[in-house]
Design a protein around this motif. Structure first.
Motif, PDB file in Angstrom:
ATOM      1  N   THR A  17      36.390 -16.850  33.959  1.00  0.00           N
ATOM      2  CA  THR A  17      35.186 -16.428  34.681  1.00  0.00           C
ATOM      3  C   THR A  17      33.989 -16.332  33.738  1.00  0.00           C
ATOM      4  OG1 THR A  17      36.551 -15.220  36.259  1.00  0.00           O
ATOM      5  CG2 THR A  17      34.226 -14.627  36.157  1.00  0.00           C
ATOM      6  N   GLY A  20      32.943 -19.807  32.689  1.00  0.00           N
ATOM      7  CA  GLY A  20      32.252 -20.462  33.798  1.00  0.00           C
ATOM      8  C   GLY A  20      30.825 -19.987  33.936  1.00  0.00           C
ATOM      9  N   ALA A  21      30.606 -18.695  33.770  1.00  0.00           N
ATOM     10  CA  ALA A  21      29.249 -18.155  33.873  1.00  0.00           C
ATOM     11  C   ALA A  21      28.364 -18.672  32.739  1.00  0.00           C
ATOM     12  CB  ALA A  21      29.296 -16.628  33.850  1.00  0.00           C
ATOM     13  N   ALA A  24      27.711 -22.476  33.324  1.00  0.00           N
ATOM     14  CA  ALA A  24      26.821 -22.660  34.475  1.00  0.00           C
ATOM     15  C   ALA A  24      25.390 -22.261  34.130  1.00  0.00           C
ATOM     16  CB  ALA A  24      27.329 -21.846  35.657  1.00  0.00           C
ATOM     17  N   THR A  25      25.223 -21.163  33.411  1.00  0.00           N
ATOM     18  CA  THR A  25      23.882 -20.736  33.003  1.00  0.00           C
ATOM     19  C   THR A  25      23.245 -21.757  32.071  1.00  0.00           C
ATOM     20  OG1 THR A  25      24.543 -18.430  33.220  1.00  0.00           O
ATOM     21  CG2 THR A  25      22.583 -18.878  31.906  1.00  0.00           C
ATOM     22  N   ALA A  45      24.758 -25.491  39.192  1.00  0.00           N
ATOM     23  CA  ALA A  45      25.292 -24.361  38.433  1.00  0.00           C
ATOM     24  C   ALA A  45      26.497 -23.749  39.138  1.00  0.00           C
ATOM     25  CB  ALA A  45      24.209 -23.309  38.215  1.00  0.00           C
ATOM     26  N   PHE A  49      30.291 -23.622  37.655  1.00  0.00           N
ATOM     27  CA  PHE A  49      30.993 -22.344  37.580  1.00  0.00           C
ATOM     28  C   PHE A  49      32.334 -22.409  38.300  1.00  0.00           C
ATOM     29  CE2 PHE A  49      32.067 -18.285  39.560  1.00  0.00           C
ATOM     30  CZ  PHE A  49      32.280 -17.518  38.431  1.00  0.00           C
ATOM     31  N   ASN A  53      35.925 -22.035  36.429  1.00  0.00           N
ATOM     32  CA  ASN A  53      36.721 -20.902  36.887  1.00  0.00           C
ATOM     33  C   ASN A  53      38.077 -21.375  37.428  1.00  0.00           C
ATOM     34  OD1 ASN A  53      37.173 -18.213  37.273  1.00  0.00           O
ATOM     35  ND2 ASN A  53      36.136 -18.126  39.230  1.00  0.00           N
TER      36      ASN A  53
END
Length: 102
Positions: A17, A20-21, A24-25, A45, A49, A53
């Motif tokens: 998680t 992934g954040a 994505a950011t 994004a 993510f 994830n």
């Protein structure tokens, strides 16, 4: 499932998680720097993510799963998760004497 395997599974889910954040950011910021519309940045994004994830979830499942294979090497497998010792023993016997060997 042992306590250690549960902790490893939860740790892998948390790492997936968080990774992934971060990814994505980073992807969103790179797209924003190129002047991409906000709606497309959001979609990209979120998809990045979700993908990262999902990979983390697959790794977590792999850490928490026990696999028994046919001892003669024919490719038959039994995968288990969250069972007691007696059930594990029964599944080992199933893997050793599956239908193509009887």
């Amino acid at each position: 499932m042992t306590r250690t395997r549960k902790r490893l599974r939860h740790l892998a889910l948390a790492i997936g998680t968080a990774a992934g954040a971060v990814v994505a950011t980073d992807s969103g910021l790179r797209l924003a720097a190129c002047g991409v519309p906000t709606s497309l940045i959001t979609i990209c994004a979120l998809s990045v993510f979700a993908t990262v994830n999902a990979v983390g979830g697959s790794v977590a499942d792999a850490l928490a799963t026990t696999t028994y294979r046919c001892p003669s090497g024919c490719g038959f497998k039994v995968r288990l998760r969250s069972l007691d010792a007696g059930e594990h023993r029964r599944q080992q016997e199933v893997a050793a004497s599956h239908p193509s060997h009887t």
